[in-house]
Write an enzyme that holds these catalytic residues in place. Structure first.
Site, PDB file in Angstrom:
ATOM      1  N   HIS A 196     -77.773  -4.784  69.296  1.00 14.32           N
ATOM      2  CA  HIS A 196     -78.755  -4.862  70.811  1.00 14.32           C
ATOM      3  C   HIS A 196     -78.912  -6.035  71.074  1.00 14.32           C
ATOM      4  O   HIS A 196     -78.370  -7.071  71.128  1.00 14.32           O
ATOM      5  CB  HIS A 196     -80.022  -4.205  69.804  1.00 14.32           C
ATOM      6  CG  HIS A 196     -79.769  -2.762  69.488  1.00 14.32           C
ATOM      7  ND1 HIS A 196     -79.357  -1.733  70.120  1.00 14.32           N
ATOM      8  CD2 HIS A 196     -79.640  -2.479  68.114  1.00 14.32           C
ATOM      9  CE1 HIS A 196     -79.621  -0.659  69.391  1.00 14.32           C
ATOM     10  NE2 HIS A 196     -79.337  -0.884  68.133  1.00 14.32           N
ATOM     11  N   CYS A 243     -74.542   1.275  68.816  1.00 19.00           N
ATOM     12  CA  CYS A 243     -75.497   1.779  67.766  1.00 19.00           C
ATOM     13  C   CYS A 243     -75.295   3.341  67.754  1.00 19.00           C
ATOM     14  O   CYS A 243     -73.990   3.801  67.126  1.00 19.00           O
ATOM     15  CB  CYS A 243     -76.956   1.428  67.959  1.00 19.00           C
ATOM     16  SG  CYS A 243     -78.005   1.529  66.611  1.00 19.00           S
ATOM     17  N   ARG A 290     -82.194  -0.165  55.615  1.00 20.53           N
ATOM     18  CA  ARG A 290     -81.979  -0.628  57.216  1.00 20.53           C
ATOM     19  C   ARG A 290     -81.148  -1.985  57.023  1.00 20.53           C
ATOM     20  O   ARG A 290     -81.702  -2.890  56.365  1.00 20.53           O
ATOM     21  CB  ARG A 290     -83.248  -0.553  57.933  1.00 20.53           C
ATOM     22  CG  ARG A 290     -83.710   0.789  58.296  1.00 20.53           C
ATOM     23  CD  ARG A 290     -84.734   0.606  59.436  1.00 20.53           C
ATOM     24  NE  ARG A 290     -83.992   0.613  60.696  1.00 20.53           N
ATOM     25  CZ  ARG A 290     -83.509   1.550  61.127  1.00 20.53           C
ATOM     26  NH1 ARG A 290     -83.494   2.961  60.643  1.00 20.53           N
ATOM     27  NH2 ARG A 290     -82.875   1.437  62.195  1.00 20.53           N
TER      28      ARG A 290
END
Length: 263
Positions: A214, A118, A152
């Site tokens: 993640h 990220c 997002r």
């Protein structure tokens, strides 16, 4: 420098810990975690813990170095990790990252395995351009450019990669575009990936992998974890001699996510 206690995982069934038995020591592997305070949200610290545990299960001695802004660089780095963070976290590590830019570029060119998640993935690229238009230069190890936006990209992901199918969870507003000759880490089978448009996720050059996944991603993907460890162990000790590791639970969870998302 920090490490995990030798008894990590004791008292749990081997199917959960992955530990069938503890073989003889096969040498040290030094793992450097970049900015664990500033850049380790969404569980990314679990990647370091996973690698340390798996090294022990395979019979190696993990030496984990936590590198903080302004701190000395470890004398040895066999594998380098970095995680995600807020924009403020990226700003706090930027000066230190610039200090060690040439070192990290040299390690990458020399084939040291790295996993950047990220925010650190973005900083290993050419640049991050904020929503307001400010350009934050990156290391240029990966030929990617990221732009911040108001939307997002969130949700579970399934990828096809050279390490096999990889699962994880993405949560990023940055939209990343690969340079013309930059290879992706994986092709998206479910999820948004780099930008939600071109079907790519992450980037890879030499043994450097950048990704938005993640989870943390490594405990959920034993083949990916061991793929990185194989490269690191061969460089550190001259060979990769894996032990017997029971990944039944992890692989079952991995396969269930693939089946649930792909049908």
């Amino acid at each position: 420098m920090s490490g995990l206690p030798p008894e990590f995982g004791d008292g749990l069934p081997s199917a959960i810990t992955g530990l069938a038995e503890v073989p003889a020591d096969k040498g040290e592997v030094h793992v450097v975690h970049l900015y664990p305070r500033e850049m380790s949200i969404y569980g990314d610290l679990g990647n370091t813990r996973c690698l340390a545990a798996r090294l022990r299960w395979h019979g190696y001695t993990p030496i984990v170095h936590d590198h903080h802004p302004g701190g000395p660089w470890p004398e040895r780095a066999d594998l380098v990790l970095g995680g995600g963070g807020q924009d403020s976290g990226q700003l706090r590590v930027q000066n230190d990252l610039a200090t060690h830019a040439d070192r990290l570029r040299a390690l990458a060119e020399d084939g040291v395995p790295m996993l950047m998640i990220c925010g650190m993935y973005q900083l290993f690229g050419e640049a991050f351009i904020t929503v307001e238009g400010a350009r934050l230069p990156g290391l240029g190890i990966l030929d990617v450019t990221t732009r911040g936006n108001e939307t997002r990209m969130i949700g579970p992901v399934v990828l096809d990669t050279e390490f096999g199918p990889v699962v994880g969870y993405e949560n990023h507003s940055g939209s990343t575009v690969l340079g013309p000759d930059q290879g992706a880490f994986g092709r998206v089978r479910h999820g948004h990936g780099n930008n939600g448009a071109d079907g790519t996720e992450g980037a890879r050059v030499h043994n450097v992998v950048g990704s938005y996944l993640h989870g943390p991603v490594l405990p959920a993907n034993p083949e990916l974890a061991d793929g990185l460890l194989r490269i690191a162990a061969e460089r550190a000790t001259g060979e990769w001699a894996p032990g017997v590791v029971d990944d039944t639970v992890a692989l079952e969870a991995h396969d269930r996510q693939v089946r649930r998302l792909l049908g």
